[in-house]
Design a protein around this motif. Structure first.
Motif, PDB file in Angstrom:
ATOM      1  N   ILE A 266      32.809 -20.764  23.160  1.00 26.14           N
ATOM      2  CA  ILE A 266      33.317 -21.595  22.069  1.00 26.14           C
ATOM      3  C   ILE A 266      34.763 -22.001  22.334  1.00 26.14           C
ATOM      4  CG2 ILE A 266      33.912 -21.592  19.612  1.00 26.14           C
ATOM      5  CD1 ILE A 266      31.485 -19.735  19.194  1.00 26.14           C
ATOM      6  N   ILE A 267      35.586 -21.049  22.775  1.00 27.30           N
ATOM      7  CA  ILE A 267      36.991 -21.360  23.071  1.00 27.30           C
ATOM      8  C   ILE A 267      37.087 -22.377  24.199  1.00 27.30           C
ATOM      9  CG2 ILE A 267      39.135 -20.389  23.982  1.00 27.30           C
ATOM     10  CD1 ILE A 267      38.532 -17.848  22.418  1.00 27.30           C
ATOM     11  N   SER A 268      36.248 -22.217  25.231  1.00 23.72           N
ATOM     12  CA  SER A 268      36.253 -23.178  26.340  1.00 23.72           C
ATOM     13  C   SER A 268      35.869 -24.572  25.860  1.00 23.72           C
ATOM     14  CB  SER A 268      35.291 -22.718  27.443  1.00 23.72           C
ATOM     15  OG  SER A 268      35.663 -21.462  27.955  1.00 23.72           O
ATOM     16  N   SER A 269      34.917 -24.634  24.926  1.00 30.87           N
ATOM     17  CA  SER A 269      34.488 -25.935  24.416  1.00 30.87           C
ATOM     18  C   SER A 269      35.627 -26.671  23.731  1.00 30.87           C
ATOM     19  CB  SER A 269      33.326 -25.766  23.433  1.00 30.87           C
ATOM     20  OG  SER A 269      33.753 -25.233  22.184  1.00 30.87           O
ATOM     21  N   GLN A 270      36.552 -25.923  23.125  1.00 28.61           N
ATOM     22  CA  GLN A 270      37.640 -26.558  22.392  1.00 28.61           C
ATOM     23  C   GLN A 270      38.609 -27.294  23.307  1.00 28.61           C
ATOM     24  OE1 GLN A 270      37.191 -26.679  19.046  1.00 28.61           O
ATOM     25  NE2 GLN A 270      35.353 -25.595  19.753  1.00 28.61           N
ATOM     26  N   PHE A 271      38.708 -26.853  24.569  1.00 24.39           N
ATOM     27  CA  PHE A 271      39.539 -27.590  25.525  1.00 24.39           C
ATOM     28  C   PHE A 271      38.969 -28.986  25.750  1.00 24.39           C
ATOM     29  CE2 PHE A 271      39.979 -29.024  29.940  1.00 24.39           C
ATOM     30  CZ  PHE A 271      41.357 -29.196  30.006  1.00 24.39           C
ATOM     31  N   PHE A 272      37.649 -29.074  25.886  1.00 20.91           N
ATOM     32  CA  PHE A 272      37.031 -30.376  26.129  1.00 20.91           C
ATOM     33  C   PHE A 272      37.015 -31.225  24.866  1.00 20.91           C
ATOM     34  CE2 PHE A 272      35.433 -27.715  29.553  1.00 20.91           C
ATOM     35  CZ  PHE A 272      35.632 -28.539  30.651  1.00 20.91           C
ATOM     36  N   PHE A 273      36.904 -30.591  23.689  1.00 21.97           N
ATOM     37  CA  PHE A 273      37.033 -31.352  22.450  1.00 21.97           C
ATOM     38  C   PHE A 273      38.445 -31.934  22.334  1.00 21.97           C
ATOM     39  CE2 PHE A 273      33.350 -28.943  20.552  1.00 21.97           C
ATOM     40  CZ  PHE A 273      32.577 -30.063  20.316  1.00 21.97           C
ATOM     41  N   ALA A 274      39.453 -31.132  22.685  1.00 22.59           N
ATOM     42  CA  ALA A 274      40.825 -31.625  22.648  1.00 22.59           C
ATOM     43  C   ALA A 274      41.023 -32.752  23.651  1.00 22.59           C
ATOM     44  CB  ALA A 274      41.803 -30.483  22.926  1.00 22.59           C
TER      45      ALA A 274
END
Length: 357
Positions: free
Chosen positions: A54-62
């Motif tokens: 989930i934390i890794s996904s937030q980098f790509f969302f950003a």
């Protein structure tokens, strides 16, 4: 935590986890058997693999958000519905190709028993995405960020009520603390008395009270849509492959957005430069990777814990803005970042302590 009491979660008939269960990383609910031979760091990673996804996904969302911001600075402007069609169209094609190549059963229809939940995930996910894009027409990014970051709180409550998942006081404190950190970083004008400017001093066009009210309503639609999407992903669990979840989300988003363009008679804007086309393509790719990682994470992690990792997106956004636009974070932003990181670490270590016991 027990999910047997929930009518939405059932025993896994076919485990679509991408990692062999024997590895200890794909046990249901993210539970990992205690192994005293493991060192502390690998044990923490293994016990929190869902949260790390989930934390890794937030980098790509950003990264996707930065790409949207750069795209909006170019001419001609692109309507939010067209961005959704392009982004979700790319995601749908990638998902179907992957499942055909890997010979995953039911690539378009999804596995039996969870098709209704998959449709719910697709429709609610669209409204979560559309509400955010719509609100940005009349709200600053700061205001929209704070309002939509109510999602982890509402999702935790939904997981507790609908999925019968546990929700400890520490998780509630961590969620509220993370929301406070987001507020300090975003510093919305309606709280910090700086209407007409964002936290970094850029002038924003004024919106009428009626427009702001509509935008706030759109944010609430986004919150409800995202809550339904996250909760349905958790209810589906590993009864469907992550690509099934992604396929339904992208398919329904593309269909609804395209119909919206037709009904509202929104003209299609075609790229007039390579930069314009590249940014639009990057939005699709970043969105695909982000949604894949988020789905993998929510399939393995209780929503009450997992959604706390969503707050990390604002940290990545601050770093990317610093690197790409030279925006220097203020002292309040640094303080907010520290609160978010501390809250996430607290949740991770709490689970590790429980596993050890």
């Amino acid at each position: 935590m027990s999910t047997n009491e929930s009518p939405l979660i059932h025993d896994v008939e076919q485990n679509y986890g991408s990692i062999s269960p024997s590895s200890g990383l794909c046990q249901e609910d993210g539970a990992i058997a205690n192994d005293s031979s493991r060192s502390s760091v690998p044990a923490i990673i293994a016990n929190n693999v869902g949260m790390l996804f989930i934390i890794s996904s937030q980098f790509f969302f950003a990264s996707m958000g930065i790409s949207v911001k750069m795209l909006n600075s170019l001419e001609p402007p692109v309507h939010a519905l067209e961005v959704i069609v392009v982004r979700m169209g790319i995601t749908f094609i990638c998902c179907v190709i992957y499942m055909i190549v890997k010979r995953i059963p039911d690539p378009v229809t999804g596995p039996k028993g969870v098709r209704t939940l998959l449709v719910v995930r697709g429709i609610t996910g669209f409204f979560g995405l559309w509400g955010l894009y719509w609100s940005l027409q009349y709200l600053s990014v700061a205001d929209a960020t704070v309002l939509t970051d109510l999602t982890p709180l509402t999702t935790a409550v939904a997981g507790c009520l609908l999925l019968k998942e546990g929700y400890s006081m520490k998780q509630a404190v961590a969620a509220v603390g993370s929301l406070l950190g987001v507020v300090l970083i975003a510093r919305p004008p309606f709280l910090f008395s700086s209407a007409g400017a964002d936290p970094h001093g850029h002038h924003l066009p004024e919106a009428t009270p009626a427009q702001r009210l509509v935008a706030v309503g759109a944010c609430m639609i986004s919150v409800l849509g995202s809550t339904g999407a996250y909760t349905s992903i958790r209810a589906i669990g590993k009864r469907a492959h992550p690509m099934h979840v992604m396929t339904f989300f992208s398919l329904w988003s593309t269909i609804i957005a395209a119909l919206g363009m037709v009904v509202a008679k929104i003209p299609v804007v075609y790229p007039k430069s390579w930069t314009w086309a590249l940014l639009l393509f990057m939005i699709g790719v970043f969105g695909f990777v982000a949604q894949t990682l988020l789905t993998l994470g929510l399939q393995r992690e209780a929503v009450s814990r997992g959604v706390i990792g969503v707050y990390v997106q604002v940290l990545f956004a601050v770093v990317l803005e610093r690197l790409l636009f030279g925006v220097t974070p203020s002292l309040l932003s640094v303080l907010g970042a520290a609160i978010i990181i501390s809250s996430a670490v607290c949740v991770v270590l709490t689970k590790q302590k429980r596993q050890d016991n």
